[in-house]
Write a protein that holds these residues in place. Sequence first.
Motif, PDB file in Angstrom:
ATOM      1  N   UNK A   1       0.293  -1.210   0.133  1.00  0.00           N
ATOM      2  CA  UNK A   1       0.299  -0.227   0.055  1.00  0.00           C
ATOM      3  C   UNK A   1       1.017   1.557   0.130  1.00  0.00           C
ATOM      4  N   UNK A   2       1.912   1.111   0.501  1.00  0.00           N
ATOM      5  CA  UNK A   2       2.793   2.044   0.293  1.00  0.00           C
ATOM      6  C   UNK A   2       3.540   2.700  -0.964  1.00  0.00           C
ATOM      7  N   UNK A   3       4.593   1.868  -1.154  1.00  0.00           N
ATOM      8  CA  UNK A   3       5.331   1.184  -2.671  1.00  0.00           C
ATOM      9  C   UNK A   3       4.480   1.716  -3.675  1.00  0.00           C
ATOM     10  N   UNK A   4       3.114   0.604  -3.434  1.00  0.00           N
ATOM     11  CA  UNK A   4       2.277   0.629  -4.364  1.00  0.00           C
ATOM     12  C   UNK A   4       1.619   1.742  -5.019  1.00  0.00           C
ATOM     13  N   UNK A   5       1.141   3.043  -4.512  1.00  0.00           N
ATOM     14  CA  UNK A   5       1.537   4.375  -5.422  1.00  0.00           C
ATOM     15  C   UNK A   5       2.562   5.479  -5.662  1.00  0.00           C
ATOM     16  N   UNK A   6       3.680   5.372  -5.536  1.00  0.00           N
ATOM     17  CA  UNK A   6       4.497   5.256  -5.492  1.00  0.00           C
ATOM     18  C   UNK A   6       4.902   4.664  -7.735  1.00  0.00           C
ATOM     19  N   UNK A   7       4.653   3.511  -6.335  1.00  0.00           N
ATOM     20  CA  UNK A   7       4.969   2.332  -8.716  1.00  0.00           C
ATOM     21  C   UNK A   7       3.583   2.941  -9.355  1.00  0.00           C
ATOM     22  N   UNK A   8       2.623   3.151  -8.699  1.00  0.00           N
ATOM     23  CA  UNK A   8       1.950   3.799  -9.622  1.00  0.00           C
ATOM     24  C   UNK A   8       1.751   5.228 -10.242  1.00  0.00           C
ATOM     25  N   UNK A   9       3.217   5.911  -9.693  1.00  0.00           N
ATOM     26  CA  UNK A   9       2.681   6.718 -10.676  1.00  0.00           C
ATOM     27  C   UNK A   9       3.860   7.150 -11.512  1.00  0.00           C
ATOM     28  N   UNK A  10       4.547   5.908 -11.026  1.00  0.00           N
ATOM     29  CA  UNK A  10       5.593   5.755 -12.419  1.00  0.00           C
ATOM     30  C   UNK A  10       5.325   4.915 -13.439  1.00  0.00           C
ATOM     31  N   UNK A  11       3.689   4.318 -13.406  1.00  0.00           N
ATOM     32  CA  UNK A  11       3.436   3.578 -14.227  1.00  0.00           C
ATOM     33  C   UNK A  11       1.882   4.536 -15.038  1.00  0.00           C
ATOM     34  N   UNK A  12       1.909   6.058 -14.625  1.00  0.00           N
ATOM     35  CA  UNK A  12       0.952   6.848 -15.411  1.00  0.00           C
ATOM     36  C   UNK A  12       2.050   7.790 -15.809  1.00  0.00           C
ATOM     37  N   UNK A  13       3.802   7.796 -15.280  1.00  0.00           N
ATOM     38  CA  UNK A  13       4.402   8.034 -16.206  1.00  0.00           C
ATOM     39  C   UNK A  13       3.667   8.666 -17.471  1.00  0.00           C
ATOM     40  N   UNK A  14       3.683   7.672 -18.451  1.00  0.00           N
ATOM     41  CA  UNK A  14       3.899   8.151 -19.675  1.00  0.00           C
ATOM     42  C   UNK A  14       2.753   8.808 -20.105  1.00  0.00           C
ATOM     43  N   UNK A  15       1.370   8.495 -19.069  1.00  0.00           N
ATOM     44  CA  UNK A  15       0.197   9.645 -19.489  1.00  0.00           C
ATOM     45  C   UNK A  15       0.295  11.106 -19.357  1.00  0.00           C
ATOM     46  N   UNK A  16       1.687  11.376 -18.713  1.00  0.00           N
ATOM     47  CA  UNK A  16       1.903  12.528 -18.551  1.00  0.00           C
ATOM     48  C   UNK A  16       2.857  13.512 -19.431  1.00  0.00           C
ATOM     49  N   UNK A  17       2.861  13.815 -20.258  1.00  0.00           N
ATOM     50  CA  UNK A  17       3.923  14.361 -21.101  1.00  0.00           C
ATOM     51  C   UNK A  17       4.755  15.038 -21.070  1.00  0.00           C
ATOM     52  N   UNK A  18       4.483  16.412 -19.932  1.00  0.00           N
ATOM     53  CA  UNK A  18       4.606  18.007 -19.635  1.00  0.00           C
ATOM     54  C   UNK A  18       5.820  17.584 -19.141  1.00  0.00           C
ATOM     55  N   UNK A  19       6.972  18.124 -19.350  1.00  0.00           N
ATOM     56  CA  UNK A  19       8.267  18.052 -18.158  1.00  0.00           C
ATOM     57  C   UNK A  19       7.039  18.650 -16.326  1.00  0.00           C
ATOM     58  N   UNK A  20       6.985  20.208 -16.496  1.00  0.00           N
ATOM     59  CA  UNK A  20       6.398  20.196 -15.377  1.00  0.00           C
ATOM     60  C   UNK A  20       5.417  19.339 -14.377  1.00  0.00           C
TER      61      UNK A  20
END
Length: 334
Positions: free
Chosen positions: A22-41
């Motif tokens: 539950x703790x590392x899951x959300x930061x892994x999830x952020x990495x998984x979602x990374x390609x869907x947010x192409x803007x550097x900001x």
Amino acid sequence: MPFDLAFVWAALIAFAVLAYVILDGFDLGIGILFPFFPEKRDRDQMMNSVAPVWDGNETWLVLGGGGLLAVFPLAYATILPALYAPLIAMLLGLIFRGVAFEYRWRTRRAERLWDAAFAGGSLVAGFSQGVALGALVQGIPVENRAYAGGWWDWLTPFSVATGIALVVGYSLLGATWLVMKTRGTLAARAADYARVAALLTVAGMGVFSLWTPWLKPLYLERWFGFPTAVFTVLVPLMVIACLYAIIRGLQQGREVQPFLGALGLFVLGYVGIGISFYPYIVPTSITIQDAAAPPESLAFLLVGAAVLVPIILIYTGYAYWVFRGKVDPEEGYH
């Protein structure tokens, strides 16, 4: 006495694994979602939201793996040969994403490369964890207290489906974390992804709830026998309640509620797996008692755990308290 200590250690390791998921899951999830947010900001904000806590989250993985080796050596020696491939892939993924956290901020020419390493490492780590879980649930063949299967036994339709489902679930955790920690268009887009991921996660839970009981006679008995059948009846209601909390929270702008609802889905799934397994630590081959180290070792190690675990809990709680609130787009952790 030996059984009591073994049970305490089984509960402690189960807690460590749940804490990691539950703790590392959300930061892994952020990495998984990374390609869907192409803007550097947007990507900078996403990484800044977890940069202060991601490495501490993985402490629980070390505690769970190290504890398994120390107190359940037979289980450790059986599970690892069966899951070498997905576990090695998971570790490589975690290494790449960990390095990317630092290198991405120190280079401009290779920033895209480290973005890909962060996203790819997160995806590989999440998928590998799901595959390993699916392989464990479907059963590990054991003969003469040793792994008796082949190199590719872990690779089945069930384990691959479990890997995909966990990636989707981690995406839900990551999206709801971003809703809670960011503002503006980034949070709004994360909310859109959270709605889709929530529906897919619940659908996946439904599929596996129908699939898992037929893998082993023990699972079928647990899911539909008394008194555990009570949990089987209550789970769909609790899952629907968690889904409602996520969707309603997103609609009403309650930023914390969706994240708590997503955590609830993971806890329900984890408890269901625990009920299916017990009293086995390697289903359905090795019980908790059979796998446990000598009682003297369990008692000695428990003294250390009684000191170490509260320290980790205090440190984790303090870190989240210090870095609470929204991420400032104009500031960075690095």
